[in-house]
Scaffold this motif. Structure first.
Motif, PDB file in Angstrom:
ATOM      1  N   ASP A 133       0.831  -1.212   0.000  1.00 13.94           N
ATOM      2  CA  ASP A 133       0.000   0.000   0.000  1.00 13.94           C
ATOM      3  C   ASP A 133       0.861   1.254   0.000  1.00 13.94           C
ATOM      4  O   ASP A 133       0.549   2.244  -0.675  1.00 13.94           O
ATOM      5  CB  ASP A 133      -0.928   0.013   1.221  1.00 13.94           C
ATOM      6  N   LYS A 136       2.423   1.869  -3.459  1.00 17.46           N
ATOM      7  CA  LYS A 136       1.433   2.480  -4.353  1.00 17.46           C
ATOM      8  C   LYS A 136       1.258   3.958  -4.030  1.00 17.46           C
ATOM      9  O   LYS A 136       1.220   4.813  -4.925  1.00 17.46           O
ATOM     10  CB  LYS A 136       0.089   1.752  -4.221  1.00 17.46           C
ATOM     11  N   GLU A 137       1.156   4.255  -2.744  1.00 15.74           N
ATOM     12  CA  GLU A 137       0.959   5.634  -2.297  1.00 15.74           C
ATOM     13  C   GLU A 137       2.122   6.526  -2.709  1.00 15.74           C
ATOM     14  O   GLU A 137       1.943   7.706  -3.031  1.00 15.74           O
ATOM     15  CB  GLU A 137       0.816   5.635  -0.770  1.00 15.74           C
ATOM     16  N   ASN A 139       3.916   6.204  -5.352  1.00 14.95           N
ATOM     17  CA  ASN A 139       4.075   6.214  -6.812  1.00 14.95           C
ATOM     18  C   ASN A 139       5.149   5.263  -7.325  1.00 14.95           C
ATOM     19  O   ASN A 139       5.888   5.570  -8.254  1.00 14.95           O
ATOM     20  CB  ASN A 139       4.365   7.641  -7.299  1.00 14.95           C
ATOM     21  N   ILE A 141       5.924   1.440  -8.986  1.00 15.28           N
ATOM     22  CA  ILE A 141       5.372   0.250  -9.626  1.00 15.28           C
ATOM     23  C   ILE A 141       6.178  -0.925  -9.079  1.00 15.28           C
ATOM     24  O   ILE A 141       7.390  -0.817  -8.890  1.00 15.28           O
ATOM     25  CB  ILE A 141       5.455   0.323 -11.175  1.00 15.28           C
ATOM     26  N   TYR A 142       5.518  -2.023  -8.778  1.00 16.91           N
ATOM     27  CA  TYR A 142       6.202  -3.118  -8.093  1.00 16.91           C
ATOM     28  C   TYR A 142       5.861  -4.461  -8.733  1.00 16.91           C
ATOM     29  O   TYR A 142       4.874  -4.600  -9.459  1.00 16.91           O
ATOM     30  CB  TYR A 142       5.800  -3.147  -6.602  1.00 16.91           C
ATOM     31  N   LYS A 168       7.213   5.098 -10.848  1.00 21.98           N
ATOM     32  CA  LYS A 168       6.382   4.951 -12.046  1.00 21.98           C
ATOM     33  C   LYS A 168       6.868   5.791 -13.211  1.00 21.98           C
ATOM     34  O   LYS A 168       6.622   5.472 -14.367  1.00 21.98           O
ATOM     35  CB  LYS A 168       4.932   5.317 -11.720  1.00 21.98           C
ATOM     36  N   ASP A 178      -0.223  -8.805 -11.670  1.00 24.23           N
ATOM     37  CA  ASP A 178      -0.800  -8.666 -10.327  1.00 24.23           C
ATOM     38  C   ASP A 178      -0.502  -9.881  -9.460  1.00 24.23           C
ATOM     39  O   ASP A 178      -0.367  -9.765  -8.243  1.00 24.23           O
ATOM     40  CB  ASP A 178      -2.317  -8.474 -10.405  1.00 24.23           C
TER      41      ASP A 178
END
Length: 332
Positions: A133, A136-137, A139, A141-142, A168, A178
């Protein structure tokens, strides 16, 4: 482009070795670990690196930014996500330093690349969700992986969780998924045999002692031609079952005959043990375990480190080859 790297939970320097093997441009600007014995081994192999014997929670945002780094490599404590650690997850105090890092990540706008390693089981933890999380917050990409060294041609099982992440705004050729990736895009073929890592004239002190031969029916036995070996844990040689394989120079046929003869006696009896002693079953040496974990031949353990300490440190370390390949993907 050259990168400056912060190696956290640096242990004996597996991440450092992986970076060097990857051939990527850059250097380890600083390494941090609280384990003084691990730090002694690290310093023995990388005397020029700025190694800090520090609690990671004592590293401030200002201090990290001052290092002028753009990459973090880390392998946080895995015990909170294991059976022996009672799966305490974020309730285990050993997660505190990693939770601290997650908490300050949004302030570390100088970090563009992250590689994190942990035990299988981390992927279903609360801490993992907090980490993802936060990525993502911030920025990033994983991509998550569950990989074993056997998938990169190494004759050893050590299934581990990995997460690679980059900002990103940095183009990443890797086709992100995913779900968790379980094999790398490159085909490494079948693992090599153990022949190349086996040492000659190994001292008798590595022979499995009689008291442990009493439990010989649970031993995982490997040979020179074997293309596999079990995961070596920090309890290797101390406990027998599930801590790693043992080796014999005898043939599988001879092993079978000895076991058939031994099992005519009561398991664990003196006669049972005597029947198996001719196999000269022995533990893998620390050097052999290092090789199975893909450490370079030039790597060495200081002579003042005890055998027990060696195995404990190796059991807590990482597979260099797997991480080297992930680094190539991360910086592609």
């Amino acid at each position: 482009m050259s990168h400056n790297i912060l190696e956290l939970y640096s242990g004996i320097g597996g991440m450092h070795c992986a970076w060097k093997e990857s051939g990527l441009q850059g250097e380890i600007a600083a390494a941090v670990d609280i384990n003084t014995v691990a730090n002694e081994v690290y310093k023995h192999n990388f005397p020029e690196t700025n190694l800090m014997n520090r609690n990671i929670q004592k590293l401030s945002v200002k201090e990290i930014k001052k290092m002028n780094i753009d990459t973090i490599l880390m392998s946080p404590p895995c015990q909170p996500f294991t059976r022996n650690g009672k799966y305490l997850d974020d309730n285990d105090p050993r997660t505190n330093s990693f939770l601290y890092l997650i908490g300050i990540l949004e302030q570390l706008d100088n970090i563009d690349y992250i590689l994190m390693e942990n035990v299988k089981g981390f992927e279903s933890s609360t801490v993992r969700n907090l980490f993802i999380d936060k990525l993502k917050e911030c920025n990033f990409i994983y991509q998550e992986f569950l990989l074993c060294p056997s998938t990169v041609g190494v004759p050893n099982s050590r299934l581990r969780y990995y997460c690679t992440a980059r900002r990103k705004d940095l183009t990443w050729p890797l086709k992100r998924r995913d779900d968790i990736i379980t094999c790398l895009p490159k085909d490494f073929g079948v693992p090599e045999t153990l022949e190349s890592i086996i040492e000659d004239d190994v001292p008798d002190k590595f022979l499995v002692p009689d008291k442990k031969l009493k439990c010989a029916n649970v031993l995982d036995i490997c040979y020179r031609h074997s293309k596999r070996s079990c995961c070596f844990t920090k309890a290797y040689t101390h406990y027998i079952e599930g801590t790693g394989s043992v080796f014999t120079d005898k043939t599988p046929e001879m092993v079978q005959k000895c076991y058939e003869k031994a099992n005519l006696s009561e398991v664990g009896s003196d006669a049972f043990v005597e029947s198996l002693k001719e196999l000269k079953l022995r533990f893998f040496t620390p050097k052999e375990v290092l090789m199975l974990m893909s450490f370079p031949k030039s790597y060495s353990l200081p002579t003042n480190i005890s055998m027990k300490q060696c195995y404990r440190l190796l059991g807590n370390s990482v597979n260099v080859k797997v991480i080297s390949e992930l680094l190539k993907l991360l910086f592609e």
